[in-house]
Design a protein around this motif. Sequence first.
Motif, PDB file in Angstrom:
ATOM      1  N   GLU A   1      -6.060  -8.787  -1.657  1.00 10.16           N
ATOM      2  CA  GLU A   1      -6.906  -7.599  -1.576  1.00 10.16           C
ATOM      3  C   GLU A   1      -6.345  -6.599  -0.576  1.00 10.16           C
ATOM      4  O   GLU A   1      -6.366  -5.379  -0.809  1.00 10.16           O
ATOM      5  CB  GLU A   1      -8.323  -8.005  -1.188  1.00 10.16           C
ATOM      6  CG  GLU A   1      -9.078  -8.737  -2.290  1.00 10.16           C
ATOM      7  CD  GLU A   1     -10.509  -9.052  -1.908  1.00 10.16           C
ATOM      8  OE1 GLU A   1     -10.868  -8.811  -0.739  1.00 10.16           O
ATOM      9  OE2 GLU A   1     -11.255  -9.537  -2.775  1.00 10.16           O
ATOM     10  N   LEU A   2      -5.855  -7.114   0.551  1.00 13.06           N
ATOM     11  CA  LEU A   2      -5.275  -6.236   1.563  1.00 13.06           C
ATOM     12  C   LEU A   2      -4.042  -5.530   1.020  1.00 13.06           C
ATOM     13  O   LEU A   2      -3.872  -4.316   1.196  1.00 13.06           O
ATOM     14  CB  LEU A   2      -4.909  -7.047   2.809  1.00 13.06           C
ATOM     15  CG  LEU A   2      -4.290  -6.271   3.984  1.00 13.06           C
ATOM     16  CD1 LEU A   2      -5.267  -5.215   4.490  1.00 13.06           C
ATOM     17  CD2 LEU A   2      -3.907  -7.225   5.110  1.00 13.06           C
ATOM     18  N   ASP A   3      -3.186  -6.287   0.323  1.00 15.55           N
ATOM     19  CA  ASP A   3      -1.988  -5.696  -0.267  1.00 15.55           C
ATOM     20  C   ASP A   3      -2.349  -4.642  -1.310  1.00 15.55           C
ATOM     21  O   ASP A   3      -1.698  -3.603  -1.410  1.00 15.55           O
ATOM     22  CB  ASP A   3      -1.117  -6.783  -0.903  1.00 15.55           C
ATOM     23  CG  ASP A   3      -0.344  -7.583   0.137  1.00 15.55           C
ATOM     24  OD1 ASP A   3      -0.273  -7.128   1.287  1.00 15.55           O
ATOM     25  OD2 ASP A   3       0.172  -8.655  -0.211  1.00 15.55           O
ATOM     26  N   ARG A   4      -3.389  -4.942  -2.115  1.00 16.15           N
ATOM     27  CA  ARG A   4      -3.784  -3.995  -3.147  1.00 16.15           C
ATOM     28  C   ARG A   4      -4.284  -2.691  -2.520  1.00 16.15           C
ATOM     29  O   ARG A   4      -3.946  -1.603  -2.981  1.00 16.15           O
ATOM     30  CB  ARG A   4      -4.871  -4.588  -4.038  1.00 16.15           C
ATOM     31  CG  ARG A   4      -5.233  -3.672  -5.203  1.00 16.15           C
ATOM     32  CD  ARG A   4      -6.406  -4.173  -6.007  1.00 16.15           C
ATOM     33  NE  ARG A   4      -6.063  -5.388  -6.731  1.00 16.15           N
ATOM     34  CZ  ARG A   4      -6.582  -6.576  -6.478  1.00 16.15           C
ATOM     35  NH1 ARG A   4      -7.462  -6.720  -5.505  1.00 16.15           N
ATOM     36  NH2 ARG A   4      -6.229  -7.630  -7.183  1.00 16.15           N
ATOM     37  N   ARG A   5      -5.071  -2.808  -1.464  1.00 10.99           N
ATOM     38  CA  ARG A   5      -5.578  -1.595  -0.796  1.00 10.99           C
ATOM     39  C   ARG A   5      -4.423  -0.788  -0.201  1.00 10.99           C
ATOM     40  O   ARG A   5      -4.412   0.439  -0.250  1.00 10.99           O
ATOM     41  CB  ARG A   5      -6.589  -1.968   0.285  1.00 10.99           C
ATOM     42  CG  ARG A   5      -7.949  -2.388  -0.259  1.00 10.99           C
ATOM     43  CD  ARG A   5      -9.011  -2.332   0.826  1.00 10.99           C
ATOM     44  NE  ARG A   5      -8.748  -3.281   1.902  1.00 10.99           N
ATOM     45  CZ  ARG A   5      -9.189  -4.540   1.914  1.00 10.99           C
ATOM     46  NH1 ARG A   5      -9.894  -4.992   0.889  1.00 10.99           N
ATOM     47  NH2 ARG A   5      -8.926  -5.324   2.928  1.00 10.99           N
ATOM     48  N   ARG A   6      -3.469  -1.499   0.387  1.00 11.69           N
ATOM     49  CA  ARG A   6      -2.303  -0.804   0.954  1.00 11.69           C
ATOM     50  C   ARG A   6      -1.514  -0.075  -0.129  1.00 11.69           C
ATOM     51  O   ARG A   6      -1.077   1.063   0.065  1.00 11.69           O
ATOM     52  CB  ARG A   6      -1.390  -1.811   1.657  1.00 11.69           C
ATOM     53  CG  ARG A   6      -1.914  -2.305   2.990  1.00 11.69           C
ATOM     54  CD  ARG A   6      -1.024  -3.419   3.537  1.00 11.69           C
ATOM     55  NE  ARG A   6      -1.447  -3.878   4.842  1.00 11.69           N
ATOM     56  CZ  ARG A   6      -1.012  -4.990   5.420  1.00 11.69           C
ATOM     57  NH1 ARG A   6      -0.130  -5.755   4.775  1.00 11.69           N
ATOM     58  NH2 ARG A   6      -1.428  -5.346   6.615  1.00 11.69           N
ATOM     59  N   LEU A   7      -1.346  -0.744  -1.272  1.00 15.20           N
ATOM     60  CA  LEU A   7      -0.629  -0.115  -2.380  1.00 15.20           C
ATOM     61  C   LEU A   7      -1.357   1.122  -2.886  1.00 15.20           C
ATOM     62  O   LEU A   7      -0.755   2.160  -3.124  1.00 15.20           O
ATOM     63  CB  LEU A   7      -0.449  -1.120  -3.524  1.00 15.20           C
ATOM     64  CG  LEU A   7       0.781  -2.026  -3.498  1.00 15.20           C
ATOM     65  CD1 LEU A   7       0.757  -2.982  -4.676  1.00 15.20           C
ATOM     66  CD2 LEU A   7       2.071  -1.227  -3.504  1.00 15.20           C
ATOM     67  N   GLU A   8      -2.671   1.004  -3.075  1.00 13.67           N
ATOM     68  CA  GLU A   8      -3.454   2.139  -3.577  1.00 13.67           C
ATOM     69  C   GLU A   8      -3.407   3.310  -2.600  1.00 13.67           C
ATOM     70  O   GLU A   8      -3.300   4.471  -3.015  1.00 13.67           O
ATOM     71  CB  GLU A   8      -4.891   1.695  -3.835  1.00 13.67           C
ATOM     72  CG  GLU A   8      -5.013   0.769  -5.043  1.00 13.67           C
ATOM     73  CD  GLU A   8      -6.399   0.180  -5.203  1.00 13.67           C
ATOM     74  OE1 GLU A   8      -7.219   0.338  -4.258  1.00 13.67           O
ATOM     75  OE2 GLU A   8      -6.657  -0.437  -6.243  1.00 13.67           O
ATOM     76  N   LYS A   9      -3.472   3.003  -1.302  1.00 12.53           N
ATOM     77  CA  LYS A   9      -3.385   4.064  -0.294  1.00 12.53           C
ATOM     78  C   LYS A   9      -2.017   4.724  -0.341  1.00 12.53           C
ATOM     79  O   LYS A   9      -1.898   5.958  -0.273  1.00 12.53           O
ATOM     80  CB  LYS A   9      -3.648   3.486   1.096  1.00 12.53           C
ATOM     81  CG  LYS A   9      -3.582   4.532   2.211  1.00 12.53           C
ATOM     82  CD  LYS A   9      -3.789   3.896   3.578  1.00 12.53           C
ATOM     83  CE  LYS A   9      -3.669   4.942   4.679  1.00 12.53           C
ATOM     84  NZ  LYS A   9      -3.800   4.343   6.036  1.00 12.53           N
ATOM     85  N   ARG A  10      -0.966   3.914  -0.481  1.00 16.38           N
ATOM     86  CA  ARG A  10       0.394   4.457  -0.508  1.00 16.38           C
ATOM     87  C   ARG A  10       0.623   5.293  -1.758  1.00 16.38           C
ATOM     88  O   ARG A  10       1.282   6.345  -1.698  1.00 16.38           O
ATOM     89  CB  ARG A  10       1.416   3.312  -0.442  1.00 16.38           C
ATOM     90  CG  ARG A  10       2.862   3.776  -0.404  1.00 16.38           C
ATOM     91  CD  ARG A  10       3.119   4.712   0.756  1.00 16.38           C
ATOM     92  NE  ARG A  10       4.492   5.221   0.769  1.00 16.38           N
ATOM     93  CZ  ARG A  10       4.847   6.370   1.315  1.00 16.38           C
ATOM     94  NH1 ARG A  10       3.932   7.155   1.893  1.00 16.38           N
ATOM     95  NH2 ARG A  10       6.107   6.761   1.286  1.00 16.38           N
ATOM     96  N   ILE A  11       0.094   4.849  -2.911  1.00 19.01           N
ATOM     97  CA  ILE A  11       0.230   5.622  -4.146  1.00 19.01           C
ATOM     98  C   ILE A  11      -0.414   6.996  -3.985  1.00 19.01           C
ATOM     99  O   ILE A  11       0.145   8.015  -4.407  1.00 19.01           O
ATOM    100  CB  ILE A  11      -0.394   4.858  -5.337  1.00 19.01           C
ATOM    101  CG1 ILE A  11       0.477   3.646  -5.692  1.00 19.01           C
ATOM    102  CG2 ILE A  11      -0.539   5.766  -6.559  1.00 19.01           C
ATOM    103  CD1 ILE A  11      -0.159   2.701  -6.694  1.00 19.01           C
ATOM    104  N   THR A  12      -1.605   7.037  -3.352  1.00 19.00           N
ATOM    105  CA  THR A  12      -2.287   8.320  -3.101  1.00 19.00           C
ATOM    106  C   THR A  12      -1.437   9.220  -2.212  1.00 19.00           C
ATOM    107  O   THR A  12      -1.308  10.427  -2.463  1.00 19.00           O
ATOM    108  CB  THR A  12      -3.656   8.077  -2.438  1.00 19.00           C
ATOM    109  OG1 THR A  12      -4.450   7.252  -3.298  1.00 19.00           O
ATOM    110  CG2 THR A  12      -4.388   9.393  -2.198  1.00 19.00           C
ATOM    111  N   GLU A  13      -0.834   8.646  -1.164  1.00 20.50           N
ATOM    112  CA  GLU A  13       0.031   9.418  -0.267  1.00 20.50           C
ATOM    113  C   GLU A  13       1.250   9.956  -1.011  1.00 20.50           C
ATOM    114  O   GLU A  13       1.647  11.122  -0.818  1.00 20.50           O
ATOM    115  CB  GLU A  13       0.478   8.543   0.912  1.00 20.50           C
ATOM    116  CG  GLU A  13      -0.636   8.146   1.857  1.00 20.50           C
ATOM    117  CD  GLU A  13      -0.195   7.106   2.872  1.00 20.50           C
ATOM    118  OE1 GLU A  13      -0.944   6.859   3.835  1.00 20.50           O
ATOM    119  OE2 GLU A  13       0.911   6.525   2.711  1.00 20.50           O
TER     120      GLU A  13
END
Length: 415
Positions: free
Chosen positions: A159-171
């Motif tokens: 879940e932590l990795d997924r949130r990090r990925l989603e945040k990075r994709i937005t950036e």
Amino acid sequence: MERKALLITIQNSKDNPRELYNKEMEIRALLNTLDVNVAFHLPLGIKEENPNTYIGPGQAEEAAKIASEMGTDTLVINAFISPRQQKNLEKIFRIPVMDREAVILNIFSENAHSKEAMLQIEKANAEYLRPRLIGRIVNLEQQRGGVRGSKGSGERLIELDRRRLEKRITELEKELKDIEKIRKTQKKDRIKSSIFSFALLGYTNAGKSSILNALTGANVLAEDKLFATLDTTTRKLRLKNGEYVLLSDTVGFIEDLPHRLISAFSSTLSEALDANALIIVQDLESPKSYDNFITTVNTIKELNAEDRIKLLVLNKADKEADNFNTIRLKNYGIPYVVTSVKENYGLDELMEKLEEIADENRTEIVLKGSLDGLLFSQIRKEDHIVSTKYTDDALYIKIKTKKASVAYYESLLNR
């Protein structure tokens, strides 16, 4: 360190032997670009796709035995497989599994050099990885019989990795939008510019970079590998009549390019498609030369730029392998020139063709009046000055310029 792979290619009843051979040679070329050695090739026939393992479960078990016996450390399957299929195959084979999209993503990651290309590839990689996080990390606490209803460390990490990925994709999306704004401003400047522009398009490894280097003296990387060029490179070229034009090299096309990568490079490719004339470069060495050419034409049609295809360059004539394909290419209906950069053959004729194309799209006009230094400097930089004449009250300059630039110059003089 070079990897050893078991390669699985898929057969179906519609494929003829030549198509199967071409598919195998293409994926081998892609893997060669990644320095992956195919230790064993296993063609498999499937009637329908298995939702869990893509190939049949029995086929997977047999193939896993071969992979173990051959000491391979990677399974490559020349197809697009789902995250669930990839996870299940990795459980069976106990080695990493790469599908066609992963192979191409890896190549793009290694060959991206500009900031935009690196951002685009990072975003595509993150989008590819996001649905594949589940099941890739072993939930040790669940294996040991953790508390029912609680989340194990593995699940929390996913879940932590997924949130990090989603945040990075937005950036990344924001950064790419900022770059796109800059490109639109640059596009307006190019439209105002009167210098004529060409773009080299074609299948990957057709020789576009070699032609750019040969004509302009550029030092663009030109390797005998697929997707050696990802970034659009533009150089100024002086024609034999003294006029200057722009020549751009672009990322190559390929069959079955993953959709997310088409989207990723649409903005980069659109920059080249804004050129006044498109030149298709086709490699005569390839046994699929005609099919690859059709792939290129169809891609340009999809991008609504077919009307700007002005020339076909039949390159690598020193390695011409299939005369039937060559005849079909010559009879397609696009003006062509035969070249070999290696043998320095046909390049003079190519320059003449470029001059003819540019000349067809230029017109002579006379600018009369008091030209300020900035405008005069632009004319000298971008246009071919035919003649100049000074009188007591004005300066007359006859120039050869793009037809689209006539209105621009006249508007400046009439302000």
